[in-house]
Design a protein around this motif. Structure first.
Motif, short mmCIF file in Angstrom:
data_model
loop_
_atom_site.label_atom_id
_atom_site.label_comp_id
_atom_site.label_asym_id
_atom_site.label_seq_id
_atom_site.Cartn_x
_atom_site.Cartn_y
_atom_site.Cartn_z
N TYR A 78 30.01 -7.83 -37.27
CA TYR A 78 29.34 -7.39 -36.05
C TYR A 78 28.50 -6.15 -36.33
O TYR A 78 28.84 -5.33 -37.17
N GLU A 79 27.39 -6.04 -35.58
CA GLU A 79 26.56 -4.84 -35.63
C GLU A 79 25.96 -4.60 -34.26
O GLU A 79 25.84 -5.52 -33.45
N LEU A 80 25.60 -3.34 -34.01
CA LEU A 80 24.97 -2.99 -32.74
C LEU A 80 23.55 -3.54 -32.69
O LEU A 80 22.84 -3.53 -33.69
N THR A 81 23.15 -4.00 -31.54
CA THR A 81 21.74 -4.34 -31.30
C THR A 81 21.04 -3.06 -30.86
O THR A 81 21.68 -2.01 -30.67
N GLU A 82 19.75 -3.14 -30.69
CA GLU A 82 19.01 -1.99 -30.16
C GLU A 82 19.53 -1.62 -28.77
O GLU A 82 19.73 -0.45 -28.45
N LEU A 83 19.78 -2.64 -27.95
CA LEU A 83 20.35 -2.41 -26.63
C LEU A 83 21.74 -1.78 -26.73
O LEU A 83 22.09 -0.89 -25.97
N GLY A 84 22.52 -2.23 -27.71
CA GLY A 84 23.85 -1.68 -27.93
C GLY A 84 23.80 -0.21 -28.31
O GLY A 84 24.62 0.59 -27.86
N GLN A 85 22.82 0.16 -29.14
CA GLN A 85 22.67 1.56 -29.52
C GLN A 85 22.30 2.42 -28.32
O GLN A 85 22.83 3.50 -28.12
N THR A 86 21.39 1.91 -27.49
CA THR A 86 21.00 2.63 -26.27
C THR A 86 22.19 2.78 -25.34
O THR A 86 22.43 3.85 -24.78
N PHE A 87 22.96 1.71 -25.18
CA PHE A 87 24.15 1.73 -24.34
C PHE A 87 25.16 2.74 -24.86
O PHE A 87 25.74 3.52 -24.09
N LEU A 88 25.37 2.76 -26.18
CA LEU A 88 26.29 3.71 -26.79
C LEU A 88 25.83 5.15 -26.56
O LEU A 88 26.65 6.02 -26.27
N ASN A 89 24.54 5.39 -26.68
CA ASN A 89 24.02 6.74 -26.43
C ASN A 89 24.32 7.18 -25.01
O ASN A 89 24.70 8.33 -24.77
N GLU A 90 24.16 6.27 -24.05
CA GLU A 90 24.49 6.57 -22.66
C GLU A 90 25.98 6.86 -22.49
O GLU A 90 26.36 7.81 -21.80
N LEU A 91 26.81 6.05 -23.13
CA LEU A 91 28.25 6.26 -23.04
C LEU A 91 28.66 7.60 -23.66
O LEU A 91 29.56 8.27 -23.15
#
Length: 109
Positions: A78-91
């Motif tokens: 598994y790896e983060l998508t671009e959306l996942g990275q943005t979501f993680l930054n928000e979290l």
């Protein structure tokens, strides 16, 4: 009131954030993710993590790829998508605000 139930609910509340954080710098397969979580003293079981990984993938936060293994069946990395990275930054921002607030309240005399 059951303290174990409350503790389990607290852990579940941060599990998604922790899984995304494990994947922030590198891809990993499920056993590696579980090892990272358990090493940090988060009590998790495979039966909790697998559905969560599927949901995060279906939400577009994770991608995966299959890789053959010399020591068993193929592994799903598994790896983060671009959306996942943005979501993680928000979290991360939300976590900082929340932990600061909780620390402020719980350290009051």
């Amino acid at each position: 009131m059951n303290i174990e139930n409350t503790k389990a609910q607290m852990r579940k509340g941060v599990l998604e954030f922790c899984i995304l954080s494990v994947l922030k710098d590198k891809e990993a397969y499920t056993s590696e993710i579980l090892y990272s979580l358990k090493s940090a003293k988060l009590l998790v079981v495979e039966g909790t993590v697998y559905p969560l990984l599927t949901r995060l993938k279906n939400d577009g936060l994770l991608n995966y790829r299959w890789e053959e293994s010399l020591s068993g069946p193929p592994r799903k990395y598994y790896e983060l998508t671009e959306l996942g990275q943005t979501f993680l930054n928000e979290l991360n921002g939300t976590w900082t605000e929340l932990s600061d607030a909780v620390n402020l309240i719980t350290k009051q005399k």
